[in-house]
Structure formats: structure tokens, C-alpha cells
Design an enzyme around this catalytic site. Structure first.
Site, PDB file in Angstrom:
ATOM      1  N   PRO A   2     -41.898  45.015 -59.463  1.00 24.82           N
ATOM      2  CA  PRO A   2     -41.324  43.797 -60.073  1.00 24.82           C
ATOM      3  C   PRO A   2     -41.165  43.983 -61.584  1.00 24.82           C
ATOM      4  CG  PRO A   2     -43.268  43.273 -58.749  1.00 24.82           C
ATOM      5  CD  PRO A   2     -43.200  44.761 -58.857  1.00 24.82           C
ATOM      6  N   GLU A   3     -39.996  43.657 -62.097  1.00 22.79           N
ATOM      7  CA  GLU A   3     -39.718  43.730 -63.539  1.00 22.79           C
ATOM      8  C   GLU A   3     -39.628  42.298 -64.070  1.00 22.79           C
ATOM      9  OE1 GLU A   3     -36.520  46.490 -64.374  1.00 22.79           O
ATOM     10  OE2 GLU A   3     -36.838  47.535 -62.499  1.00 22.79           O
ATOM     11  N   ARG A 110     -50.517  48.860 -52.158  1.00 24.52           N
ATOM     12  CA  ARG A 110     -50.896  50.073 -52.897  1.00 24.52           C
ATOM     13  C   ARG A 110     -52.030  49.836 -53.888  1.00 24.52           C
ATOM     14  NH1 ARG A 110     -46.115  53.919 -54.216  1.00 24.52           N
ATOM     15  NH2 ARG A 110     -47.909  55.210 -54.686  1.00 24.52           N
ATOM     16  N   ARG A 153     -36.831  59.004 -83.076  1.00 22.38           N
ATOM     17  CA  ARG A 153     -37.291  59.302 -81.712  1.00 22.38           C
ATOM     18  C   ARG A 153     -36.301  60.213 -81.003  1.00 22.38           C
ATOM     19  NH1 ARG A 153     -42.428  57.768 -81.301  1.00 22.38           N
ATOM     20  NH2 ARG A 153     -42.640  56.319 -83.014  1.00 22.38           N
TER      21      ARG A 153
END
Ligand SMILES: [Zn+2]
Length: 296
Positions: A2-3, A110, A153
Site C-alpha cells: 500500500p502506498e 507476511r 545526487r
């Protein structure tokens, strides 16, 4: 996993059922859920508290309880909250009973999901500050913020977008969809993005997340609503999990790459590779693309 849109969907569905109710029963069946804290004292602290509000930060559900206690839940890979399931599902980890006799069950095959109890708004904020960067769809989420975070970065922009300590709540689905919309190749070094691209990325992230919330999340694995129903954003994907299918914008075959260990879907015409391609189109994929994704 889930985001942000999936967790926000759960929050919106859950809040009317639990806000204002008292947690009369709490049974933590899996000690791993509260690790490193032992489950017994957490269970005892939770019992009898009133749920004042259910909020969200990034992918965390933030339960504001009476007595300035905060329960921070993270569903990780396979966690689901089910309201009044007909029977306990096979991987039930936590059971909540409310003062109106309704039940809430936390199921997690899980077992990566976590529940941490924190005291006071300061405790909550310190916990979240360590783990989360700026929340999209807030005034602090700007192209200037992205520029400052990306500066120097060399990591691929896909990994940058997934880093919760920079941008809170974006996971694999919404990163792929946002990078497609912003016409940015996922392997592009984050620090190489120009101002207009960072603004396109900001807009595309918010657009993808809002579309996900509107569709009540995406169910491609275990994500379920609190009543067990599925989200529908998976029917609107432009590129994610569409390997071998035509790009909705240009018809080019969508490819699957692996970026930072994550399956990543890309149209390499709309999102040109970082090296050896100059003078390609920039800016957002148009509104036409959004409507054609919906038809797929
Ligand atoms: Zn394309």
C-alpha cells in the site's frame, strides 16, 4: 505494498467507523507487530482509549488516541485492516473491539507490518521526522524542495522518488506513473534534473497520487478496502505493469527495467534514456494521454 493513495483510502473508510469510539478490547496476537516493544504493555495502554482521530503521514496511519497517545501503523507489504469481517482471516495479527460491538482486524500474511505506540505529539513528530521527508500535496512540497534534495545526487531519479526520507508516501506504482507523466527516464541521475523537469516531476507526483486516491487505490496484490473490496487504479495505469503493451501517448512498446532492485516500467520514446539523446521533447504528457490510459 500500500502506498499513499491506498493508505489514504483506508483512512477515509476507517475514520467514520472508529472516530469517537472507545477501544474496549485489543488483542495483539503477534509480538513481532510492536517490536522492539513487547506487546503486553502496548495492548494494556491501548485498551480503554478513545479514538479521537485517524490521520495519515506518508504510508503511516496515525491514530490519535485520548491521553495524547499515538498509534502509528505501517502496513508494509501485505497488511490489511478489515472492519467487521465475517470471521477472522487466516493471518490475523491484531484484534480490536469497539464500544459499539464492532470489530476491526489487522491481517498480515507476511508479517512485516508494524504498530508503534508513542506518547505526545512530540514523540509522534520525532518518530515521523526520522523516517519521512515532505508530504506531497502540502505547501512544502515544491520544485525548490526537490531541487535541494536532488542536488549532487547521482542515484537514479526512480530511487530518489521512492526514498521516503525525501518524499513521503510514493511507492513503486506511483513513481512509475509520475515519471511517465513528467517524461523523465527512471535511470536519469536525480541531480541532473533541470528546474522545469523538477516542476514537472512535482506536478506529476501529485497528479498520480490524486488519481490513485480518486480510484480508491490500486489492487495488484493484497490491497483491500476495510470492507474487503478492491481499488480500481490498476485499470488506469499508463505504464506500470504494462510491459509489452503500447504506450498510451505514442504507441511505443513499454519496457520493464530493474532500477534499484524494483521492477520499473517505461516508454523510452516519451522518457528518453539519460545518455546520447538530446533535443527530445520535454514537459508533461498531455491530457490526451490521461484519457487514453483510462480507456486501456
Ligand atoms: Zn510513449
Amino acid at each position: 505494498m500500500p502506498e499513499l493513495p491506498e493508505v489514504e483510502t483506508i483512512r477515509r473508510q476507517l475514520a467514520p467507523h472508529v472516530e469517537g469510539r472507545t477501544l474496549t478490547g485489543v488483542e495483539i496476537l503477534d509480538p513481532r507487530w510492536t517490536r522492539p516493544d513487547p506487546p503486553g504493555p502496548v495492548q494494556a495502554e491501548l485498551r480503554g482509549r478513545v479514538v479521537e482521530q485517524v490521520g495519515r503521514s506518508g504510508k503511516y496511519l496515525v491514530w490519535h488516541l485520548s491521553g495524547e497517545q499515538y498509534l502509528l501503523m505501517h502496513l508494509r507489504m501485505t497488511g490489511a485492516l478489515l472492519f467487521d469481517p465475517p470471521a477472522d482471516p487466516p493471518h490475523t495479527r491484531v484484534r480490536f473491539t469497539l464500544d459499539d460491538e464492532h470489530r476491526l482486524v489487522y491481517n498480515d500474511p507476511r508479517r512485516f507490518g508494524t504498530g508503534h505506540l508513542l506518547t505526545g505529539a512530540d514523540g509522534r513528530d520525532a518518530y515521523l521526522r526520522e523516517r519521512l521527508g515532505v508530504e506531497p500535496m502540502t505547501p512544502a512540497f515544491t520544485a525548490a524542495y526537490l531541487r535541494a534534495q536532488a542536488r549532487g545526487r547521482a542515484a537514479p531519479v526512480k530511487s530518489f522518488v521512492l526514498d521516503q526520507r525525501r518524499i513521503a508516501g510514493v511507492g513503486n506504482i506511483y513513481a512509475d506513473e509520475a515519471l511517465f507523466r513528467a517524461r523523465i527516464h527512471p535511470l536519469r541521475p536525480a541531480g541532473s534534473l533541470k528546474g522545469a523537469q523538477l516542476e514537472a516531476l512535482r506536478e506529476a507526483i501529485e497528479h498520480a497520487l490524486m488519481a490513485g486516491i480518486d480510484a480508491k487505490g490500486a489492487t495488484i496484490d493484497d490491497f483491500r478496502h476495510v470492507d474487503g473490496a478492491q481499488g480500481s487504479f490498476q485499470d488506469l495505469f499508463c505504464v506500470h505493469q504494462r510491459e509489452g503493451k503500447p504506450c498510451p501517448e505514442c504507441g511505443t512498446t513499454i519496457r520493464k527495467l530493474v532500477v534499484g532492485g524494483r521492477g520499473t516500467y517505461v516508454c523510452e520514446r516519451c522518457q528518453p534514456r539519460p545518455r546520447g539523446r538530446r533535443g527530445t521533447r520535454s514537459g508533461l504528457v498531455g491530457a490526451a494521454a490521461a484519457s487514453s490510459c483510462e480507456q486501456l
